[in-house]
Motif scaffolding. Structure first.
Motif, mmCIF file in Angstrom:
data_model
loop_
_atom_site.group_PDB
_atom_site.id
_atom_site.type_symbol
_atom_site.label_atom_id
_atom_site.label_comp_id
_atom_site.label_asym_id
_atom_site.label_seq_id
_atom_site.Cartn_x
_atom_site.Cartn_y
_atom_site.Cartn_z
ATOM 1 N N GLU A 63 0.848 -1.195 0.000
ATOM 2 C CA GLU A 63 0.000 0.000 0.000
ATOM 3 C C GLU A 63 0.889 1.252 0.000
ATOM 4 N N PRO A 64 0.325 2.411 -0.365
ATOM 5 C CA PRO A 64 1.115 3.653 -0.292
ATOM 6 C C PRO A 64 1.583 3.880 1.145
ATOM 7 N N GLU A 65 2.814 4.284 1.289
ATOM 8 C CA GLU A 65 3.452 4.450 2.601
ATOM 9 C C GLU A 65 3.327 3.178 3.447
ATOM 10 N N HIS A 66 3.269 2.036 2.779
ATOM 11 C CA HIS A 66 3.100 0.729 3.447
ATOM 12 C C HIS A 66 1.844 0.705 4.319
ATOM 13 N N GLY A 67 0.901 1.588 4.015
ATOM 14 C CA GLY A 67 -0.333 1.640 4.818
ATOM 15 C C GLY A 67 -0.144 2.305 6.171
ATOM 16 N N LEU A 68 1.039 2.838 6.401
ATOM 17 C CA LEU A 68 1.344 3.409 7.718
ATOM 18 C C LEU A 68 1.561 4.918 7.614
ATOM 19 N N THR A 69 0.521 5.620 7.200
ATOM 20 C CA THR A 69 0.588 7.075 7.144
ATOM 21 C C THR A 69 0.665 7.637 8.559
ATOM 22 N N GLU A 70 1.032 8.904 8.651
ATOM 23 C CA GLU A 70 1.032 9.596 9.947
ATOM 24 C C GLU A 70 -0.329 9.436 10.611
ATOM 25 N N GLU A 71 -1.361 9.592 9.796
ATOM 26 C CA GLU A 71 -2.720 9.538 10.333
ATOM 27 C C GLU A 71 -3.032 8.165 10.931
ATOM 28 N N VAL A 72 -2.672 7.138 10.173
ATOM 29 C CA VAL A 72 -2.922 5.776 10.675
ATOM 30 C C VAL A 72 -2.141 5.537 11.966
#
Lengths: 242, 242, 242, 242
Positions: C53-62
């Motif tokens: 996933e984009p950013e490995h699914g680990l966005t700041e928000e997540v």
């Protein structure tokens, strides 16, 4: 575990009945003040027990229905009967939590569990005490700022003859020049143990909101974990030997 | 410290005098075999002491001149007098090293120092034991390979009712399906304590070169550190209060 | 804390899409199986994130809305971007719990937090594994018997190049002759970390009820503790100096 | 181990060349003062290395023949090349001892080994510091009294963002109201690590006899233990599987 936690606050309850300075601060005993503070959490059900009750208030029945026991003693450690100490010891190993407060460091039950003298330095000159958190993120620090300040307290100083804590949560600074490991976690058998330093009988320490908060946090942390009882002794092999 | 290390090997010394299987392996007692192995290090001066000597061979004089005490006991733990246990306890807190061997886990002195029952699982079926090092670089592992293998040993299994070791050095694998924390370091007061699991009386374990090596390493590790004695009790402040 | 716990299960999610043996067991990915198991606790709200996933699914928000993060990775550790590793690292120090599973031992984030290589021995021969509890009473053992048995698993053996765990909860026995520290607790900053060994991709380990139970226990144990943020840097004195 | 211990004292060596207050106290550099103190022990052979030498003075050859490395840095942590940090890291895991001094807490190598930011509070107001021993009997305390007093020092205060020390040896009291975990032992791989707090460049701390004594004790404690190198990777079983 959303269920109710059963807590017993044990107090020697002698100073309060013989020394007006103490009864002025804790008119119904240190145990009553602590019990009242804990009762604010509706998930905690508190009762108290004191030295001069039959079996020191710690019958098999009381202990077997206690999840976490708090212990305050000072001038009468020697009057606690060995049979009751054995009983508390057994319950701790079986999973009951134990919170040892202030001068309880020198109680028979704490010495038994630690295996050392639990001796220390002390001075009654109303030092300022500042308890610094050295285990940020530990459940016992929930809701605290970066330290707890107590305007006047008895000083306890190192060396504190205890085993190295499994987790050291607080270290105290004293205005007279000493430091002290004042919040210390242990496990023994299935039981969790927390020693918490402040609480001299002539000072209103147990009315301090942060002190009350730490005790409540510690009670929740020390709650028993339901799991299998240990199986000791002669045991057949689980695998075919050779 | 280049000076001589004074070591006392204490043994119950009963099995060897009543059971031919044991005396065939340890004709002069387990203590003699261990003492002989330690004597290879010329910096170590060894003597022995046994249960049936006066004061169990552990007079004030002997203990006060002992740097490290080794302890093997099994069937007669209850015969060790409490006054002698108190004496050993005091000396450990004052800095004497203590190496507790095998069935010594259930000795009064180990229980006193640990604060727990020190109970465990066991089985006498000549399991294979393999002690894996989990603290590489620890002085007690000096000169070892990555594990110690013992062809036949009594099994000890978890749960082992001890406080979590300050340093866990060895974990044993047993052919029957169990594991065990078989090398565990503690400090109590100024004293260093090492528990080492192997050593069943009917098996030649103490003739095993790696077992001998571990015991010698542990003796050196447990040597007392010369330093100030602790000062406890009422103490004046070091700083002008307020 | 009666409030909802927000959990993110992160998975590399490559084996499941390229290897039929794996997809047969985890058709929607290891993360989906773990997430489903956790969802049985209504106080836990789970989402998943994967490498591709984009950013490995680990966005700041997540990450900022994650209380506890689980991590499974194996063949693509090197593809995890350093910037994301930095982000996770920061969040752990700020209090987010982290559960590292099986081959995640070799992930960048675990190596970063441990400060060691996290290397170990391994063998894919379907050894029997038996995880013994050595910290009875620890919250992560809630509801377990005295050990967990897994009929077939990949072997991991010592030495395991990690710092000594703050609490060692499980030690594994393997039929091939090895042992392994397979459940290990740490704290770093305000964050709690648990490494849990089992979970090879070609075996149905994450369907095992005791394995699911341990992971759920660990999630609750690793929940953040609300408390003051640390204050670093130049600071005025709290007392009048001299 | 009666053989010679090879020690390398590493120093950033910038303050001493740019600030007269510093060169007045350490005319040939902090490293020279420390090296000279260590040389009093004839079993210790010392050399020094500094940032501005080629490869920071830490060539493969130097490191491979170093038993214990001491590290002082402050204003130029960022100039230490990552390749050299990797090299030191590898050597520590392979058994080389590392003593990190004062502002070295913020060095790349200490952060790498700890896995945390190693951040802290500080104040340059010449607080009084008193280092209390909380691990009596530890080899690093050999020959000390019950505390070390330093009339003027930079203050370092908690929180100190490090993993909980494996052994906490000293806790500092500061006149301004703070405490600090100022002597902390770790092991990583086969290497032993000791962090020791005192040593601000504008103060004569490294001329203090007790500070010199602690450093010498720490060097002896951190000496490598000769033993087998760890074996990682794919490995055949030691027992017949099933």
């Amino acid at each position: 575990m959303s269920s109710t936690l059963h807590v017993t606050v044990w107090n020697e309850y002698r100073h309060e009945r013989s020394d007006q300075r103490v009864s002025a601060i804790y008119p119904e005993g240190i145990h009553a003040t602590i019990a009242q503070a804990l009762s604010k959490d509706t998930a905690i059900q508190v009762r108290t027990a004191t030295l001069d009750e039959p079996e020191h208030g710690l019958t098999e029945e009381v202990l077997n229905s206690t999840d976490v026991l708090l212990w305050w003693g000072h001038q009468a450690h020697g009057e606690v009967r060995d049979a009751i100490v054995d009983r508390v010891h057994k319950r701790v190993l079986a999973g009951m939590g134990l919170i040892v407060l202030h001068s309880g460091h020198y109680s028979k039950i704490f010495q038994r569990l630690m295996g050392t003298t639990c001796n220390l330095k002390w001075r009654e000159e109303n030092d300022k005490e500042r308890l610094w958190i050295v285990a940020p993120g530990h459940p016992i620090t929930e809701g605290l700022g970066e330290y707890i300040e107590i305007e006047h307290e008895e000083m306890y100083g190192e060396p504190f003859d205890i085993p190295a804590p499994e987790t050291l949560v607080f270290v105290s600074w004293f205005s007279g020049g000493e430091i002290f490991r004042s919040g210390a976690c242990y496990s023994r058998g299935k039981g969790k143990i927390f020693y918490f330093r402040p609480g001299h009988e002539t000072l209103p320490t147990y009315h301090h909101p942060d002190v009350q908060r730490v005790i409540a946090n510690a009670v929740r942390w020390a709650a028993p974990t339901p799991s299998a009882s240990p199986i000791f002794g002669n045991t057949p092999s689980l695998e075919k030997s050779k």
